[in-house]
Design a protein around this motif. Structure first.
Motif, short mmCIF file in Angstrom:
data_model
loop_
_atom_site.label_atom_id
_atom_site.label_comp_id
_atom_site.label_asym_id
_atom_site.label_seq_id
_atom_site.Cartn_x
_atom_site.Cartn_y
_atom_site.Cartn_z
N ARG A 143 67.34 30.68 -63.88
CA ARG A 143 68.36 29.63 -63.83
C ARG A 143 69.82 30.25 -63.65
O ARG A 143 70.01 31.11 -63.85
CB ARG A 143 68.49 28.88 -65.02
N ARG A 144 70.30 29.54 -62.61
CA ARG A 144 71.66 30.07 -61.97
C ARG A 144 72.77 28.83 -61.82
O ARG A 144 72.18 27.80 -61.60
CB ARG A 144 71.58 31.02 -60.65
N ALA A 145 73.97 29.14 -61.92
CA ALA A 145 74.97 28.34 -61.57
C ALA A 145 75.25 28.19 -60.26
O ALA A 145 75.19 29.23 -59.35
CB ALA A 145 76.58 28.90 -62.21
N TYR A 146 75.55 26.82 -59.71
CA TYR A 146 75.89 26.52 -58.43
C TYR A 146 77.11 25.14 -58.59
O TYR A 146 76.62 24.29 -59.40
CB TYR A 146 74.70 26.15 -57.64
N SER A 147 77.96 25.60 -57.60
CA SER A 147 78.90 24.39 -57.69
C SER A 147 78.62 23.30 -56.80
O SER A 147 77.97 23.49 -55.76
CB SER A 147 80.24 24.95 -57.13
N LEU A 188 66.92 34.30 -58.14
CA LEU A 188 66.52 32.53 -57.86
C LEU A 188 66.84 32.29 -56.35
O LEU A 188 66.23 31.47 -55.80
CB LEU A 188 67.51 31.72 -58.69
N SER A 189 67.98 32.73 -55.80
CA SER A 189 68.47 32.28 -54.57
C SER A 189 67.35 32.28 -53.29
O SER A 189 66.99 31.53 -52.46
CB SER A 189 69.91 33.05 -53.91
N PRO A 190 66.44 33.54 -53.51
CA PRO A 190 65.45 33.69 -52.33
C PRO A 190 64.48 32.52 -52.38
O PRO A 190 63.91 32.03 -51.36
CB PRO A 190 64.99 34.94 -52.50
C1 LIG Z 1 80.43 29.25 -61.91
C2 LIG Z 1 79.52 29.75 -60.80
C3 LIG Z 1 79.33 29.03 -59.72
C4 LIG Z 1 78.64 29.31 -58.68
N1 LIG Z 1 78.37 28.75 -57.67
C5 LIG Z 1 77.44 29.27 -56.63
C6 LIG Z 1 77.25 28.60 -55.46
O1 LIG Z 1 78.01 27.23 -55.14
N2 LIG Z 1 76.68 29.16 -54.56
C7 LIG Z 1 76.11 30.29 -54.40
O2 LIG Z 1 75.33 30.83 -53.70
N3 LIG Z 1 76.21 31.01 -55.63
C8 LIG Z 1 76.96 30.51 -56.64
N4 LIG Z 1 77.10 31.16 -57.69
C9 LIG Z 1 76.15 32.35 -57.99
C10 LIG Z 1 74.93 31.98 -58.35
O3 LIG Z 1 74.84 31.45 -59.83
C11 LIG Z 1 73.83 33.21 -58.44
O4 LIG Z 1 74.53 34.39 -59.22
C12 LIG Z 1 73.43 33.54 -57.02
O5 LIG Z 1 72.63 32.57 -56.37
C13 LIG Z 1 72.62 34.85 -56.98
O6 LIG Z 1 71.59 34.59 -57.95
P1 LIG Z 1 70.05 35.39 -57.75
O7 LIG Z 1 69.28 34.89 -58.96
O8 LIG Z 1 69.51 35.10 -56.44
O9 LIG Z 1 70.44 36.97 -57.55
P2 LIG Z 1 70.53 37.96 -58.95
O10 LIG Z 1 69.41 38.61 -59.09
O11 LIG Z 1 71.05 37.14 -60.21
O12 LIG Z 1 71.73 38.87 -58.39
C14 LIG Z 1 73.26 38.61 -58.44
C15 LIG Z 1 73.99 39.39 -57.44
O13 LIG Z 1 73.85 38.41 -56.19
C16 LIG Z 1 75.27 38.65 -55.51
N5 LIG Z 1 75.80 37.36 -55.47
C17 LIG Z 1 75.74 36.14 -56.47
N6 LIG Z 1 76.29 35.07 -55.86
C18 LIG Z 1 76.98 35.32 -54.63
C19 LIG Z 1 77.31 34.65 -53.89
N7 LIG Z 1 77.81 33.25 -53.76
N8 LIG Z 1 77.89 35.25 -52.64
C20 LIG Z 1 77.19 36.49 -52.32
N9 LIG Z 1 76.84 37.20 -53.15
C21 LIG Z 1 76.36 36.62 -54.19
C22 LIG Z 1 76.00 39.40 -56.41
O14 LIG Z 1 75.91 40.74 -55.94
C23 LIG Z 1 75.62 39.44 -57.66
O15 LIG Z 1 75.80 40.62 -58.67
C24 LIG Z 1 77.76 30.68 -58.84
C25 LIG Z 1 78.20 31.53 -59.82
C26 LIG Z 1 78.79 31.19 -61.08
C27 LIG Z 1 79.31 32.00 -62.27
#
Ligand SMILES: Cc1cc2nc3c(=O)[nH]c(=O)nc-3n(C[C@H](O)[C@H](O)[C@H](O)COP(=O)(O)OP(=O)(O)OC[C@H]3O[C@@H](n4cnc5c(N)ncnc54)[C@H](O)[C@@H]3O)c2cc1C
Length: 256
Positions: free
Chosen positions: A53-57, A83-85
């Protein structure tokens, strides 16, 4: 049926690919109320059944025509991310879990009432919450000038051009859009990084607006390095961090 505490099951209703690794998804889910500029969490299970689970705006305003249960998110597919992939691979009609209590303080209500010029400084996907704020009619009524700055690496990452065009038209001169590209040169597009362009006054000179302590407020959102360095420049320029108990001139949200 799968359940996850604090989340409701929703459905992916649309998917738009912007670049190789940037996309928007539209989700329908019966979540609780939210306001423009806030975020919620999205969740999916991994191969072992563990929840990610992750935050998204929100990109949309809750008051948009489709209703607040219809939400749009702008997401980057982080290499080797958790999560993002997985979000990048969803299909229309798939289940997705959405946090039912959105939160966040980067909202209109947090901006001191004396502010008439609003600077929205974003990198990458962090333009999303600012588009949400711009979708509110209160934003148009309340401010004299709104400067939307979007810094990306390549021109292709200047997403939502059609929506921005529509907003520019709707705001009728009140909204100024400043795209910045760091890795390419394009005529009419600024090149560089937000903190430097603020420090050497390029941003102000381009829009012909000088921020001051009486009427200006800045929101910074996205890459923590941009947020950190921009905060330092704003402090050097005499601006103060905003706190509820002590109103200031800028506030920020780090994405990681
Ligand atoms: C309040 C808040 C709002 C957010 N809104 C968004 C959003 O609207 N869209 C979005 O894509 N992400 C957003 N994020 C980031 C999102 O929550 C995740 O961290 C991101 O999708 C990566 O998750 P993951 O599990 O794939 O990577 P993880 O394995 O958790 O890796 C995290 C790494 O990913 C990279 N990363 C994280 N977010 C981004 C980004 N936005 N752009 C470039 N590199 C990044 C950084 O290097 C970070 O250390 C937000 C985070 C917060 C705290």
């Amino acid at each position: 049926m799968l359940t996850l505490n604090g989340f409701v099951k929703g459905e992916v209703t649309n998917y738009k690919q912007w670049t190789d690794n940037e996309f928007s998804i539209t989700v329908k889910a019966d979540i609780g109320p939210y306001v423009a500029g806030q975020f919620t969490k999205l969740a999916l299970q991994d191969e072992n059944g563990e929840w990610l689970r992750r935050a998204y705006s929100f990109v949309n305003s809750p008051n948009h025509a489709l209703g607040r249960q219809c939400m749009e998110f702008l997401i980057i597919d982080v290499p080797n991310g958790g999560l993002s992939p997985k979000l990048a691979k969803v299909n229309i009609g798939d289940d997705i879990y959405v946090g039912d209590k959105p939160s966040g303080f980067m909202t209109l209500a947090e901006i001191p009432t004396n502010a008439t010029n609003l600077w929205l400084l974003s990198t990458g996907t962090a333009i999303g919450p600012f588009l949400s704020i711009l979708g509110e009619s209160e934003t148009q009524q309340r401010f004299e000038k709104i400067i939307l700055v979007h810094a990306v690496r390549t021109k292709q990452e200047l997403v939502y051009q059609a929506l921005i065009e529509k907003l520019l038209h709707q705001y009728n001169g009140k909204l100024l859009y400043l795209p910045i590209v760091s890795r390419e040169q394009h005529p009419g597009i600024m090149s560089g990084r937000i903190p430097q362009l603020l420090k050497d006054s390029s941003l102000m000179n381009t829009v012909k607006i000088s921020p001051n302590k009486q009427n200006s407020f800045f929101y910074l959102c996205g890459n923590p390095a941009m947020v950190h360095d921009t905060r330092d420049v704003l402090i050097e320029l005499g601006f103060e961090k905003h706190l509820r108990r002590s109103p200031g001139h800028f506030s920020f949200e780090n994405y990681w």
